[in-house]
Design an enzyme around this catalytic site. Structure first.
Site, PDB file in Angstrom:
ATOM      1  N   GLY A   1       6.637   0.380  10.893  1.00 29.67           N
ATOM      2  CA  GLY A   1       6.555  -0.957  11.478  1.00 29.67           C
ATOM      3  C   GLY A   1       5.409  -1.728  10.867  1.00 29.67           C
TER       4      GLY A   1
ATOM      5  N   GLU B   1      -5.091   6.356   5.573  1.00 30.53           N
ATOM      6  CA  GLU B   1      -4.641   6.739   6.919  1.00 30.53           C
ATOM      7  C   GLU B   1      -3.177   6.400   7.161  1.00 30.53           C
ATOM      8  OE1 GLU B   1      -4.550   8.699   9.808  1.00 30.53           O
ATOM      9  OE2 GLU B   1      -6.701   8.283   9.697  1.00 30.53           O
TER      10      GLU B   1
ATOM     11  N   LYS C   1       2.520   6.827   0.150  1.00 30.03           N
ATOM     12  CA  LYS C   1       2.692   8.277   0.237  1.00 30.03           C
ATOM     13  C   LYS C   1       3.283   8.877  -1.035  1.00 30.03           C
ATOM     14  CE  LYS C   1       6.914   7.267   2.797  1.00 30.03           C
ATOM     15  NZ  LYS C   1       6.619   5.822   2.863  1.00 30.03           N
TER      16      LYS C   1
ATOM     17  N   LYS D   1       4.948  13.289   2.761  1.00 29.22           N
ATOM     18  CA  LYS D   1       3.931  13.301   3.816  1.00 29.22           C
ATOM     19  C   LYS D   1       3.447  14.725   4.087  1.00 29.22           C
ATOM     20  CE  LYS D   1       5.920   9.161   5.892  1.00 29.22           C
ATOM     21  NZ  LYS D   1       6.764   8.615   7.000  1.00 29.22           N
TER      22      LYS D   1
ATOM     23  N   GLU E   1      17.185   2.252   5.203  1.00 26.66           N
ATOM     24  CA  GLU E   1      17.485   1.391   4.067  1.00 26.66           C
ATOM     25  C   GLU E   1      18.980   1.417   3.765  1.00 26.66           C
ATOM     26  OE1 GLU E   1      15.257  -0.446   2.619  1.00 26.66           O
ATOM     27  OE2 GLU E   1      13.455   0.393   3.544  1.00 26.66           O
TER      28      GLU E   1
ATOM     29  N   ALA F   1      -1.563 -10.277  -4.546  1.00 24.78           N
ATOM     30  CA  ALA F   1      -0.733 -10.148  -5.740  1.00 24.78           C
ATOM     31  C   ALA F   1       0.693  -9.797  -5.346  1.00 24.78           C
ATOM     32  CB  ALA F   1      -1.299  -9.077  -6.665  1.00 24.78           C
TER      33      ALA F   1
ATOM     34  N   GLY G   1       2.186   6.456   9.538  1.00 19.36           N
ATOM     35  CA  GLY G   1       2.140   5.078  10.022  1.00 19.36           C
ATOM     36  C   GLY G   1       0.884   4.784  10.821  1.00 19.36           C
TER      37      GLY G   1
END
Length: 434
Positions: free
Chosen positions: A307, A130, A106, A206, A191, A46, A135
């Site tokens: 990543g 996880e 998160k 986190k 970003e 989706a 990551g």
């Protein structure tokens, strides 16, 4: 070929991580089937725009804009859209339809985790996440399962790759914050709007997840004390290096024991870490989580914190676990938050500090500063004057303290700033990792 039972897998989102998850599900289908005991059939992906460019070559017929129809009938739903809505609504729909869910979201778990976990408990489903905290680093299962019989005392984590990249280059190269941030944006580590990273919001989310697991307690996001790295400059880096420290943005989750019983503190801020500590050697955009447990002792988890391919590894590990649970049957394992420990404000924390002051360069100043610190129940461990002040009439003092209560330290710094001898409080940094 073994005739495995087929499980329908729906994927929500096809960004950097989602595209890699889809590609790996298809590329390693036979291996994953052997490991899971079921053939994982990707029935659809989706997305908002089926014609948008992707990071992997995937058949166009897999894509749809109708997420709700895709969720219906799926055995496992992978949510990699990010954000709160519609991700929250889709996960609840998946859970209520009987699917297990896998997410790396998160922000969603830090704000709506209890609602999502409770919904899963009601129907016997399970939530796997996880990839939501660090990551590719496996830290959720160790905290939830491997250390479930132990008492975690403290977690210190470098859980944001962008800020670690920036601080590491400032430390190793003497580079300026603005220059390194610009490089991080060019490299894709940051970003265009880096606020979530550099102001500590990402790390705080986190930290809430890690603390909830470690201390079996629901930790609301607004209970996490948060400070970012935008105030860190070259002078602070130089002073840290001179004192044998490196500055890292840390997520600190700590069990506190006092006269009123046990409590926990969860906080994110730039802190001084001794260069001999394992966290000091975490370079570049890597992440690491340092866990101190009563019986297991010190444990270190290190690796890529972001990543597409790396995070996809953690997501696929969860998918295999969900598939095995489907084959074995039975209800999902719920989250343990029954300890219900209070989360205290940062003022209740005790640690050491490095205070840098711009003071009037005249006789008696040090005695005055020492007196203010003493009156505030802050004991001096070291005093240095590494460089001259900003002009000829001032000097710079770098004061290291013994352990002090955060509230006492904060009030004392306010009194120093208001005194006639302190021109400017340059910085106050905590020392962590003792």
């Amino acid at each position: 070929m073994t005739d495995y039972r087929r499980l329908r897998v729906a994927l929500l989102g096809a960004g950097a991580v989602g595209s890699q998850v889809a590609a790996l599900l298809r590329q390693h289908a036979d291996e994953l089937a052997d490991r899971a005991g079921a053939r994982l059939e990707l029935v659809g992906i989706a997305v908002r725009d089926v014609d948008a460019p992707r990071d992997a070559d995937l058949p166009r017929e897999l894509f749809t804009t109708d997420a709700e129809s895709l969720i219906v009938g799926a055995d496992i739903v992978i949510e990699l859209m990010g954000g709160i809505e519609p991700a929250r609504a889709y996960l609840l729909q998946a859970i209520n339809s009987g699917a297990d869910v896998v997410t790396a979201n998160k922000a969603l778990l830090a704000t709506h985790g209890p609602e999502i976990f409770d919904a899963a408990d009601q129907v016997g489903a399970e939530v796997y996440y996880e990839a939501a905290a660090a990551g590719a680093i496996p830290i959720i299962r160790p905290l939830r399962d491997s250390l479930a019989g132990d008492r975690v005392q403290r977690i210190m984590g470098i859980v944001n790759g962008t800020t670690n990249y920036i601080l590491d280059r400032m430390d190793t190269e003497g580079a300026d914050y603005a220059d390194v941030l610009a490089d991080a944006q060019k490299l894709g580590y940051a970003e265009a709007d880096p606020t979530a990273d550099v102001e500590g919001y990402d790390a705080a989310q986190k930290a809430a997840i890690l603390a909830s697991l470690a201390f079996h307690t629901t930790v609301p996001l607004d209970a996490v004390h948060r400070e970012g790295i935008t105030g860190i400059d070259k002078g602070m880096m130089d002073a840290a290096r001179h004192a044998g420290y490196v500055i890292k943005l840390l997520a600190v989750c700590e069990r506190l024991t006092g006269s009123e019983g046990e409590a926990i503190s969860v906080r994110v801020y730039p802190a001084l870490v001794d260069r001999a500590h394992p966290l000091a050697s975490v370079h570049g955009a890597n992440n690491a989580v340092f866990v101190q447990a009563e019986a297991a002792g010190n444990l270190m988890f290190y690796g890529a914190g972001a990543g597409g391919v790396q995070t996809a590894s953690a997501v696929l590990g969860d998918v295999v676990s969900a598939a095995r649970r489907h084959i074995a049957g039975g209800v999902g394992v719920g989250e343990s938050t029954l300890a219900n420990l209070p989360v205290v404000p940062v003022g209740r924390v005790t640690t050491r500090y490095q205070i840098t002051l711009e003071v009037t360069d005249e006789a008696g100043v040090l005695a005055t500063v020492a007196g203010i610190l003493s009156d505030g129940r802050v004991s001096i461990a070291t005093v240095e004057q590494p460089v001259a002040g900003e002009d000829a009439r001032t000097a710079r003092l770098v004061i290291g303290t013994h352990k002090a209560l955060e509230q006492d330290l904060s009030e004392t710094v306010d009194r120093l700033a208001a005194s006639g001898v302190v021109e400017r409080v340059v910085s106050v940094l905590r020392v962590e990792g003792d």
